[in-house]
Design a protein around this motif. Structure first.
Motif, PDB file in Angstrom:
ATOM      1  N   THR A  30       0.771  -1.093   0.132  1.00  0.00           N
ATOM      2  CA  THR A  30      -0.096   0.050   0.054  1.00  0.00           C
ATOM      3  C   THR A  30       0.732   1.156   0.064  1.00  0.00           C
ATOM      4  O   THR A  30       1.774   1.241   0.579  1.00  0.00           O
ATOM      5  N   PHE A  31       0.596   2.338  -0.796  1.00  0.00           N
ATOM      6  CA  PHE A  31       1.222   3.391  -0.960  1.00  0.00           C
ATOM      7  C   PHE A  31       0.297   4.707  -0.395  1.00  0.00           C
ATOM      8  O   PHE A  31      -0.674   4.697  -1.161  1.00  0.00           O
ATOM      9  N   LEU A  32       0.577   5.483   0.303  1.00  0.00           N
ATOM     10  CA  LEU A  32      -0.145   6.704   0.875  1.00  0.00           C
ATOM     11  C   LEU A  32       0.544   7.891   0.380  1.00  0.00           C
ATOM     12  O   LEU A  32       1.535   8.203   0.972  1.00  0.00           O
ATOM     13  N   PRO A  33       0.098   8.559  -0.591  1.00  0.00           N
ATOM     14  CA  PRO A  33       0.841   9.775  -1.207  1.00  0.00           C
ATOM     15  C   PRO A  33       0.642  10.906  -0.358  1.00  0.00           C
ATOM     16  O   PRO A  33      -0.386  10.943   0.678  1.00  0.00           O
ATOM     17  N   PRO A  34       1.672  11.948  -0.503  1.00  0.00           N
ATOM     18  CA  PRO A  34       1.642  13.292   0.541  1.00  0.00           C
ATOM     19  C   PRO A  34       0.440  14.232  -0.193  1.00  0.00           C
ATOM     20  O   PRO A  34       0.141  15.287   0.295  1.00  0.00           O
ATOM     21  N   THR A  35      -0.162  13.961  -1.437  1.00  0.00           N
ATOM     22  CA  THR A  35      -1.035  14.863  -2.201  1.00  0.00           C
ATOM     23  C   THR A  35      -2.328  14.681  -2.240  1.00  0.00           C
ATOM     24  O   THR A  35      -3.022  15.759  -2.462  1.00  0.00           O
ATOM     25  N   TYR A  36      -2.971  13.590  -1.380  1.00  0.00           N
ATOM     26  CA  TYR A  36      -4.520  13.437  -1.433  1.00  0.00           C
ATOM     27  C   TYR A  36      -4.493  12.261  -0.437  1.00  0.00           C
ATOM     28  O   TYR A  36      -3.575  11.403  -0.129  1.00  0.00           O
ATOM     29  N   TRP A  37      -5.813  12.269   0.141  1.00  0.00           N
ATOM     30  CA  TRP A  37      -5.733  11.207   1.532  1.00  0.00           C
ATOM     31  C   TRP A  37      -6.555   9.918   0.704  1.00  0.00           C
ATOM     32  O   TRP A  37      -7.830   9.661   0.999  1.00  0.00           O
ATOM     33  N   LYS A  38      -5.855   9.279  -0.091  1.00  0.00           N
ATOM     34  CA  LYS A  38      -6.247   8.092  -0.811  1.00  0.00           C
ATOM     35  C   LYS A  38      -4.915   7.047  -0.698  1.00  0.00           C
ATOM     36  O   LYS A  38      -4.000   7.437  -0.496  1.00  0.00           O
ATOM     37  N   THR A  39      -5.413   5.780  -0.933  1.00  0.00           N
ATOM     38  CA  THR A  39      -4.309   4.694  -0.826  1.00  0.00           C
ATOM     39  C   THR A  39      -4.225   3.829  -2.361  1.00  0.00           C
ATOM     40  O   THR A  39      -5.294   3.506  -2.640  1.00  0.00           O
ATOM     41  N   TRP A  40      -2.960   3.685  -2.767  1.00  0.00           N
ATOM     42  CA  TRP A  40      -2.777   3.075  -3.952  1.00  0.00           C
ATOM     43  C   TRP A  40      -2.463   1.511  -3.565  1.00  0.00           C
ATOM     44  O   TRP A  40      -1.656   1.697  -2.473  1.00  0.00           O
ATOM     45  N   THR A  41      -3.064   0.413  -3.918  1.00  0.00           N
ATOM     46  CA  THR A  41      -2.689  -0.918  -3.588  1.00  0.00           C
ATOM     47  C   THR A  41      -2.090  -1.741  -4.590  1.00  0.00           C
ATOM     48  O   THR A  41      -2.686  -1.901  -5.702  1.00  0.00           O
ATOM     49  N   GLY A  42      -0.997  -2.385  -4.529  1.00  0.00           N
ATOM     50  CA  GLY A  42      -0.401  -3.269  -5.401  1.00  0.00           C
ATOM     51  C   GLY A  42       0.751  -3.012  -5.893  1.00  0.00           C
ATOM     52  O   GLY A  42       1.236  -1.892  -6.441  1.00  0.00           O
ATOM     53  N   ARG A  43       1.591  -3.797  -6.540  1.00  0.00           N
ATOM     54  CA  ARG A  43       3.210  -3.703  -6.842  1.00  0.00           C
ATOM     55  C   ARG A  43       3.193  -2.735  -8.119  1.00  0.00           C
ATOM     56  O   ARG A  43       3.834  -1.703  -8.129  1.00  0.00           O
ATOM     57  N   ALA A  44       2.476  -3.028  -9.081  1.00  0.00           N
ATOM     58  CA  ALA A  44       2.598  -2.490 -10.532  1.00  0.00           C
ATOM     59  C   ALA A  44       2.221  -1.267 -10.463  1.00  0.00           C
ATOM     60  O   ALA A  44       3.016  -0.148 -10.601  1.00  0.00           O
ATOM     61  N   PRO A  45       0.935  -0.672  -9.654  1.00  0.00           N
ATOM     62  CA  PRO A  45       0.595   0.582  -9.783  1.00  0.00           C
ATOM     63  C   PRO A  45       1.326   1.489  -8.714  1.00  0.00           C
ATOM     64  O   PRO A  45       1.760   2.420  -9.229  1.00  0.00           O
ATOM     65  N   VAL A  46       1.875   0.956  -7.729  1.00  0.00           N
ATOM     66  CA  VAL A  46       2.793   1.709  -6.696  1.00  0.00           C
ATOM     67  C   VAL A  46       4.133   1.857  -7.417  1.00  0.00           C
ATOM     68  O   VAL A  46       4.570   3.103  -7.137  1.00  0.00           O
ATOM     69  N   ALA A  47       4.658   0.906  -7.820  1.00  0.00           N
ATOM     70  CA  ALA A  47       5.878   1.279  -8.657  1.00  0.00           C
ATOM     71  C   ALA A  47       5.830   2.367  -9.786  1.00  0.00           C
ATOM     72  O   ALA A  47       6.795   3.070  -9.955  1.00  0.00           O
ATOM     73  N   TYR A 109       3.310  23.173   1.933  1.00  0.00           N
ATOM     74  CA  TYR A 109       1.952  23.013   1.128  1.00  0.00           C
ATOM     75  C   TYR A 109       2.192  23.546  -0.382  1.00  0.00           C
ATOM     76  O   TYR A 109       1.736  22.596  -1.292  1.00  0.00           O
ATOM     77  N   LYS A 110       2.943  24.462  -0.633  1.00  0.00           N
ATOM     78  CA  LYS A 110       3.064  24.758  -2.129  1.00  0.00           C
ATOM     79  C   LYS A 110       3.792  23.870  -2.822  1.00  0.00           C
ATOM     80  O   LYS A 110       3.471  23.619  -4.031  1.00  0.00           O
ATOM     81  N   THR A 111       4.863  23.338  -2.272  1.00  0.00           N
ATOM     82  CA  THR A 111       5.543  22.245  -3.035  1.00  0.00           C
ATOM     83  C   THR A 111       4.657  20.910  -3.369  1.00  0.00           C
ATOM     84  O   THR A 111       4.598  20.456  -4.372  1.00  0.00           O
ATOM     85  N   ILE A 112       3.850  20.572  -2.317  1.00  0.00           N
ATOM     86  CA  ILE A 112       2.866  19.545  -2.577  1.00  0.00           C
ATOM     87  C   ILE A 112       1.937  19.700  -3.585  1.00  0.00           C
ATOM     88  O   ILE A 112       1.787  18.925  -4.340  1.00  0.00           O
ATOM     89  N   GLY A 113       1.317  21.013  -3.642  1.00  0.00           N
ATOM     90  CA  GLY A 113       0.514  21.223  -4.899  1.00  0.00           C
ATOM     91  C   GLY A 113       1.312  21.176  -6.231  1.00  0.00           C
ATOM     92  O   GLY A 113       0.696  20.629  -7.050  1.00  0.00           O
ATOM     93  N   ALA A 114       2.594  21.576  -6.247  1.00  0.00           N
ATOM     94  CA  ALA A 114       3.231  21.406  -7.395  1.00  0.00           C
ATOM     95  C   ALA A 114       3.623  20.008  -7.917  1.00  0.00           C
ATOM     96  O   ALA A 114       3.545  19.573  -9.002  1.00  0.00           O
ATOM     97  N   LEU A 115       3.835  19.500  -6.890  1.00  0.00           N
ATOM     98  CA  LEU A 115       4.218  17.872  -7.216  1.00  0.00           C
ATOM     99  C   LEU A 115       2.768  17.179  -7.707  1.00  0.00           C
ATOM    100  O   LEU A 115       2.622  16.295  -8.619  1.00  0.00           O
ATOM    101  N   ARG A 116       1.550  17.459  -6.729  1.00  0.00           N
ATOM    102  CA  ARG A 116       0.168  16.885  -7.471  1.00  0.00           C
ATOM    103  C   ARG A 116      -0.090  17.330  -8.820  1.00  0.00           C
ATOM    104  O   ARG A 116      -0.492  16.341  -9.669  1.00  0.00           O
ATOM    105  N   GLU A 117       0.276  18.576  -9.101  1.00  0.00           N
ATOM    106  CA  GLU A 117       0.147  18.945 -10.736  1.00  0.00           C
ATOM    107  C   GLU A 117       0.947  18.359 -11.636  1.00  0.00           C
ATOM    108  O   GLU A 117       0.485  17.745 -12.741  1.00  0.00           O
ATOM    109  N   ALA A 118       2.256  18.199 -11.224  1.00  0.00           N
ATOM    110  CA  ALA A 118       3.048  17.634 -12.129  1.00  0.00           C
ATOM    111  C   ALA A 118       2.945  15.955 -12.415  1.00  0.00           C
ATOM    112  O   ALA A 118       2.885  15.583 -13.342  1.00  0.00           O
TER     113      ALA A 118
END
Length: 137
Positions: A30-47, A109-118
């Motif tokens: 499971t991968f919990l990103p800094p940009t939103y309150w959701k979780t990715w599950t599984g090797r392929a999508p997380v990688a 926060y500002k950098t997290i927003g830039a990361l989310r957009e990228a």
């Protein structure tokens, strides 16, 4: 002593090489990103997500590594565009020594927003994410 997976993840995350990252992930990671309150599950999508993150981050380096056994915190600093950020990768290993849980916290926060957009821009042009959508909850 530092676990071999923790040593190796420091080498591969900054490069953003998806195949190298995937080798270190549990099948049902499971991968919990800094940009939103959701979780990715599984090797392929997380990688795939981590591969894109590695391409967006520049001047990436780990500063301090803290932990023992299965629980580790890896403090990093890097840039997203011309914005600085500091963050921590919170990793839990499974019995096989693979990464079971990967949570990222970051500031400011500002950098997290830039990361989310990228990342959004990259994911929209990566056809695999049409099938990976089911991996996000």
């Amino acid at each position: 002593t530092m676990h071999s997976t923790i040593s190796r993840i420091q080498e591969v995350v900054a490069k953003g090489n998806e195949a190298d990252i995937a080798e270190l992930l549990a099948e049902d990671v499971t991968f919990l990103p800094p940009t939103y309150w959701k979780t990715w599950t599984g090797r392929a999508p997380v990688a795939a997500v981590l591969g894109h993150v590695g391409q967006v981050f520049s001047e990436f380096r780990y500063r301090r590594i803290m932990g023992e056994g299965k629980d580790w915190a890896l403090e990093f600093q890097c840039k997203v565009g011309d914005l600085d950020t500091v963050g921590v990768d919170l990793l839990t290993l499974n019995d096989a020594g693979l990464i079971q849980n990967f949570e990222v916290v970051m500031r400011p926060y500002k950098t997290i927003g830039a990361l989310r957009e990228a990342i959004n821009a990259r994911v929209q042009t990566d056809a695999r994410f049409l099938e990976f959508r089911h991996a996000l909850t």
